[in-house]
Design an enzyme around this catalytic site. Sequence first.
Site, mmCIF file in Angstrom:
data_model
loop_
_atom_site.group_PDB
_atom_site.id
_atom_site.type_symbol
_atom_site.label_atom_id
_atom_site.label_comp_id
_atom_site.label_asym_id
_atom_site.label_seq_id
_atom_site.Cartn_x
_atom_site.Cartn_y
_atom_site.Cartn_z
ATOM 1 N N CYS A 86 11.394 8.225 -17.013
ATOM 2 C CA CYS A 86 11.369 7.477 -18.275
ATOM 3 C C CYS A 86 12.792 7.315 -18.823
ATOM 4 O O CYS A 86 13.580 6.588 -18.247
ATOM 5 C CB CYS A 86 10.433 8.163 -19.277
ATOM 6 N N HIS A 203 5.212 9.258 -16.191
ATOM 7 C CA HIS A 203 5.505 10.690 -16.377
ATOM 8 C C HIS A 203 4.622 11.571 -15.504
ATOM 9 O O HIS A 203 3.564 12.006 -15.956
ATOM 10 C CB HIS A 203 5.241 11.078 -17.836
ATOM 11 N N GLU A 205 5.008 14.616 -14.910
ATOM 12 C CA GLU A 205 4.886 15.958 -15.512
ATOM 13 C C GLU A 205 3.776 16.018 -16.554
ATOM 14 O O GLU A 205 3.376 17.087 -16.985
ATOM 15 C CB GLU A 205 6.232 16.403 -16.107
#
Lengths: 228, 743
Positions: A86, A203, A205
């Site tokens: 990002c 993302h 994560e």
Amino acid sequence: MKFGVVTFPGSNCDQDMIYTLETSLGQQVERLWHKDTDLKGVDFVVLPGGFSYGDYLRSGAIAKYSPIMKEVIAHGQKGGYVMGICNGFQILCESPLLDGALLHNDTQKFICKNVFLRPKSRTAAISKGLEAGKAVKIPIAHGEGRFYAPEDMMKEIYQNDQVLFQYCDEEGNVNDRTNPNGSLDNIAGITNKGKNIFGMMPHPERAADANLGNTDGKLLFDSILNNI
Amino acid sequence: MENNTQELATVDQAVELGLLPEEFELIKEILGRTPNFTETSIYSVMWSEHCSYKNSIKWLKTLPKDGPHMLVKAGEENAGLVDIGEGMGCVFKIESHNHPSAIEPYQGAATGVGGINRDIFTMGARPIAQLNSLRFGEIDKDKTKWLVKGVVKGIGDYGNSFGVPIIGGEVFFDKCYNTNPLVNAFSAGILEGEMISATSSGPGNPVYIVGSATGKDGIAGAAFASKDITEESADDLPSVQVGDPFQEKLLLEATLELGKTDAVVGMQDMGAAGITCSSCEMSAAGGVGMDIDLSKVPTRQKNMKDWEILLSESQERMLVVIEKGKEKIVEDIFEKWDLHAEEIGVVTEGGTINYFMHGEKVASVPAESLVLGGGAPVYDREYSEPAYYQEFKKFDINSIEEPADLKEVAVSLLKNPNIASKRWVYEQYDSMVGTRTMTTNSPSDAGIANIKDTNRALAMTVDCNSRYVNADPEIGTQIAVSEAARNIVVSGGIPSAVTNCLNFGNPYNPECYWQFVGAIKGMSAACLKFGTPVTGGNVSFYNQTVMDGKEEPVFPTPTIGMIGVVEDKSKIMTLDFKSKGDLIFILGDSHDDISSSEYLVSYHGVNESPAPFFDLEKEFALQEIMKGLIDKQLVNAAHDCADGGLFITLMEMAMYNNLGFDIVTDAEIREDAFLFGEAQSRIVVGVNEDQEDDFIDFMFEQGVNYTLLGHVTKGKVCVDDDQFGFVNELKDIYDNALGQKLS
């Protein structure tokens, strides 16, 4: 392998990335501060999401001047691994360790939602461990994520198998309807020619903890760990 | 306003600053002299409705405040703090930013987000999740669209950058909010170590201002928030603050780092009334005074006047009292985060605050005389029942003809902006940063944040159907509290505590005040029943417009923010139907009731009816049974019946996984009331066929009615064998209606 996660002023996904690497993946993680001038011996640098320096001039434009970035750029140019998620991807395009640029979404709005990604590059460590043609569900959250590169640059990107992921639907179909932000060719992430630098807007994560009901992001990290 | 700030103030100046003539007299009595202009300015903001709660505190004190989990007393700190187990506390609060948002929606809403989060981290807690409750006027009006877009972008831009997810909320449209939108922001944080108190102590300790520099923005915003919105309100634009989420993020990290040291004595964020309020409240809380040198405050403009510095509401600032000798610790931390940390004063004995400018004393005031609970005025306002209250009760369902085509009603409700998906709004918010949001991939009635590395989670919700509250303030507010508790319980949580945001009209209007008093009484009754004490919140009066000499207040809107604890994450309950063939039951009683329903208002155009059926005892019993069903894992989906009634509840459960339902209605109840009525205390559950017997065995022993409605289908929506369509086409309408309206 030792990971290093950089915190810039305004980073807000740094702790999420550290948590994922340490807790969900059991990796060793060094915390790197933007004012640091060495990488503390890490093998794999992660530039996390957020709004470095408030993203006030242009996303990632100021962060590239942080002291740590000199080291990150040198590390990447030597073939060391670097991943930007990002805002990290935006910084990599600004620095410019990666080709292209990330423009305002075509909707002119911030978008946060789950999207599906189809892995494309079969030679990059982050995507080659994924099942070909099979979509993975990973969330996006950005206002400036529309990937753009001029035609000649795009040609090279394709020639070198540098497209990591494309926005698609659940079945893996890539088309205009599955493009959340107007990215060129639905591109969600790219790598460099050397395949040691990865950048992506989604993302992973945020999709690596069973508590959150989606662990597709772990497949990307597993691919990295299995192929480096 | 060009004044020599040291000249004695006149009563006319005091009135212009928002004080009443008798309040100016009271100030003279307190000081034993006539205050100067600066001092009068200080009193005017500290005694404004916004800071002093002078017209509400009498009734706020009657709210239930005690509970087994309370860690600080209501109203004593910047936000409420409750024990959530495993040595952790939850700091949470809701606050309004209505007036600024009415004239500058983007900054008004953004700074609302900033302010509420500072209230959380000034106590040493890291905010982990936010909610917001928004109310706007008629959606077809251009002004409403401008407000919606500005407010949503303001909340998004600030919260997304600051990095705390928005995990739920509500958006409601009604013409009563045409001029006065309501923007209520909620934040919750987790406190792992010691709480930082907003109390000053220890004469000789240095006082620091940290964070952003002070500018001329938001001067006297608190006084502005204590007035009606008029055509001239745009002239108050400098009263609106400007937010900088990047500074706030740095301030958060620096503050939490500072909180881990032993250097901090006390800290308070600067919101309303800036340096004035933080210095006075911290001093009054600790029974000490302060000498503050305003010329040391870092400013954005040159030549700012003393009163401008005192009253500026520039955002992203804190006042911190440090233990003498530990100045370096503070300075190093703020240096690391590239933030200002300036020593501007010292704690003194005696309770007087002296403000200096370039060596000259510009104001001297007793801290205690300025604050709520001290010398700030407390008023007993009269109230009287408005005529509409009894008129609304005369409503008779038989006066409404049942529509021949209920499918058409269903579709009109699915695309009604109060019911349709709020996707257009929430996709502009980062709902996942922090990797704690458990409701992204498995939706529940409440937002749920994971408490990492424990077996617990935090459930939270904001609720208020202000149409019900308008129809009956007491019952309507009981419903608001009950719905909040129901949302927590249905999600697998145990309701813990409440924060409230009380949005009303003019307190000097007896009929408005009657609504306020009724709401407080209703809230007390319901909070006592559910064991959820009120930990704090805020009051926003003057949400009204004077048009042609007549006051037009918004619906009384006592927004309830509630948190609950999920003790076992594996038992979180979700609202979506799981698979074809699952049985659908409704718990609770169905009634021939369409009062105050979205159906009655939007389809039939009838605005005058009482609150829907509600019984607090039945509600409580229902929630207790729901807890049992979840604990014994006898249901696989649960969703409460709320706006739009049973049909909308079923659709919301079905759409998530693209399933349908086939149900039968109750012959003894009007079909429109059965499907679209909003009688309270009903929950729809999904039950796996294999568990039907266990479910029935359990329910058989309870004192709550339950009825088999039908079963989940592959996609067909059927009521009494009548086809209402397929889920994908209905979902398309529901998903896109709001975006289409706003484009």
